[in-house]
Design an enzyme around this catalytic site. Structure first.
Site, PDB file in Angstrom:
ATOM      1  CB  SER A 198      -0.902   0.003   1.233  1.00  0.00           C
ATOM      2  OG  SER A 198      -1.597   1.232   1.301  1.00  0.00           O
ATOM      3  CB  CYS A 323      -8.930  -0.235  10.824  1.00  0.00           C
ATOM      4  SG  CYS A 323      -7.526  -0.031   9.745  1.00  0.00           S
TER       5      CYS A 323
HETATM    6  C1  LIG Z   1      -2.768  -0.126   6.268  1.00  0.00           C
HETATM    7  C2  LIG Z   1      -2.751  -1.593   6.175  1.00  0.00           C
HETATM    8  C3  LIG Z   1      -3.575  -2.283   5.265  1.00  0.00           C
HETATM    9  C4  LIG Z   1      -4.605  -1.569   4.424  1.00  0.00           C
HETATM   10  O1  LIG Z   1      -4.037  -0.806   3.410  1.00  0.00           O
HETATM   11  P1  LIG Z   1      -4.956   0.308   2.695  1.00  0.00           P
HETATM   12  O2  LIG Z   1      -4.131   0.771   1.538  1.00  0.00           O
HETATM   13  O3  LIG Z   1      -5.157   1.384   3.700  1.00  0.00           O
HETATM   14  O4  LIG Z   1      -6.208  -0.362   2.275  1.00  0.00           O
HETATM   15  C5  LIG Z   1      -3.467  -3.644   5.190  1.00  0.00           C
HETATM   16  N1  LIG Z   1      -2.605  -4.327   5.954  1.00  0.00           N
HETATM   17  C6  LIG Z   1      -1.787  -3.717   6.830  1.00  0.00           C
HETATM   18  C7  LIG Z   1      -0.837  -4.523   7.633  1.00  0.00           C
HETATM   19  C8  LIG Z   1      -1.836  -2.327   6.980  1.00  0.00           C
HETATM   20  O5  LIG Z   1      -1.054  -1.737   7.870  1.00  0.00           O
END
Ligand SMILES: *Cc1c(COP(=O)(O)O)cnc(C)c1O
Length: 387
Positions: A198, A323
């Site tokens: 991401s 989250c």
């Molecule tokens: C932030 C995060 C995600 C989600 O990524 P997004 O781009 O925000 O959807 C998934 N897994 C981990 C471990 C993260 O820290």
């Protein structure tokens, strides 16, 4: 202002913003169109794809652009589950401390009749390759274990787990969202079949990510429509975001070793300093953790109150994952490493990156003990048990 919440998101660097601006101003065409200006957009997409592939030792054809880490996790898991189902394999191995993008996808599969086995982690937040090996059955279609945890920073033995999975012929997915830019990624050497990234976690833009899918591994499209991304992910490509992501990944990987050295020093100062607070406990492993991750529980303190008071002092921190901070249930990660509900609700996560300084650390080490004392003083009931 001191920002120590880089596990939630990071700021785009000037180079990333510059690369995106150029793209938005001049190359705004649809990369699927046939005329020359659009071909420049297609070329930018191609270049970004090969740069990103090179950063993780993949081939460009193995890179699928997604809307972020969550979508990449969903697609990897659903692809493996669908391929498994066709072969009569409906058993999936994962861990109790995965990100919700993984856990909630697995819950959905469980409702559809898949057998999902979530491995317990040790009290340091780490699972062993031997545990994974023992859990694999004849009908296992997927092992999904994150590279590094977003709350407690624990680093999993991904290479060993990859080797076990490859030997057993089981698809291996790793959510490397927190690892990218901080830990080396080599999808070939580490025997990884699916990997999620991401951009906004490594100083790129939000809303863009990567699913690496090893060539030959079947991929199911989650977003249906046009045949962008070789039919594996529909939707007009977000070229500026992809260009920004490539710039960000190259930038962070180019000085990873140096960053790690610096961040580890700052992290260990924070850990040593905060350990001095009575009735405090470090969450996660002392050494085998992300270079920028610090996570403590302070007995008798509500993590959320601490975060709000820190905010008043100009310090941005978190109780855990962004989250879950909107929900009242205690962190599933902290519960999984054996913390009580109360200790899980008393967590403070500080996640550092290269924009943090020694002065930031000194300031945090002055402020947190003071605020913990203040919050504990407000409580009428004495709650301390044994540390
Ligand atoms: C932030 C995060 C995600 C989600 O990524 P997004 O781009 O925000 O959807 C998934 N897994 C981990 C471990 C993260 O820290």
């Amino acid at each position: 202002m001191i920002y120590m919440d880089h596990a939630a998101t990071t700021q785009m660097t000037p180079a990333v913003i510059q690369a995106m601006l150029l793209c938005m101003e001049d190359v705004w065409y649809n990369p699927s169109s046939l005329y020359m200006p659009a071909q420049r957009a297609a070329e930018m997409l191609r270049n970004a794809r090969s740069h990103i592939a090179a950063c993780i030792n993949a081939s460009p054809e193995e890179i699928i652009f997604t809307s972020g880490g969550s979508e990449a996790d969903n697609q990897a898991i659903l692809s493996a589950a669908q391929a498994g189902s066709k072969a009569g394999k409906r058993h999936i191995v994962s861990t109790a401390i995965e990100h919700h993008a993984v856990l909630h996808t697995l819950e959905k599969l469980e409702q559809e009749g898949y057998a999902v086995e979530l491995l317990d982690v040790h009290s340091n937040g780490i699972v062993s390759a031997a545990q994974v090996e023992r859990a694999i059955r004849k009908d296992t279609c997927l092992v999904t274990v994150m590279y590094a945890n977003n709350e407690i920073g624990s680093i999993q033995p991904i290479s060993e787990i990859g080797a076990v999975c490859r030997e057993k012929g089981v698809i291996f997915h790793t959510d490397a969202v927190q690892a990218a830019g901080h830990l080396p990624i080599d999808v070939k050497a580490q025997n990884i079949d699916f990997l999620s990234l991401s951009a906004h976690k490594f100083h790129g833009p939000k809303g863009i990510g990567v699913l690496y899918a090893r060539s030959g591994i079947p991929v199911t499209s989650v977003i249906k429509g046009g045949d962008q991304e070789r039919g594996q992910r529909a939707g007009t490509e977000n070229v500026p975001a992809v260009v920004g992501m490539a710039a960000a990944l190259e930038e962070s990987c180019s000085h990873m070793a140096e960053d790690t050295r610096k961040l580890t020093i700052l992290r260990d100062q924070l850990i040593a300093g905060l350990s001095q607070i009575p009735h405090s406990v470090l969450n996660g492993d002392l050494k085998n953790r992300l270079p920028g991750n610090v996570n403590f529980s302070f007995e008798g303190v509500e993590g959320e109150s601490l975060v709000l008071l820190l905010d008043q002092r100009g310090i941005c921190a978190s109780t855990g994952s962004a989250c879950t901070s909107q929900s009242l249930s205690p962190s599933h990660v902290l519960l999984a490493i054996g913390r009580s509900d109360e200790m899980a609700a008393s967590a403070l996560r500080l996640s550092l990156d290269m924009d943090n300084t020694q002065a930031d650390v000194d300031e945090v080490l002055r402020t947190v003990p003071e605020l913990v004392k203040e919050l504990r003083g407000k409580r009428t009931v004495k709650v301390w048990g044994n540390k």
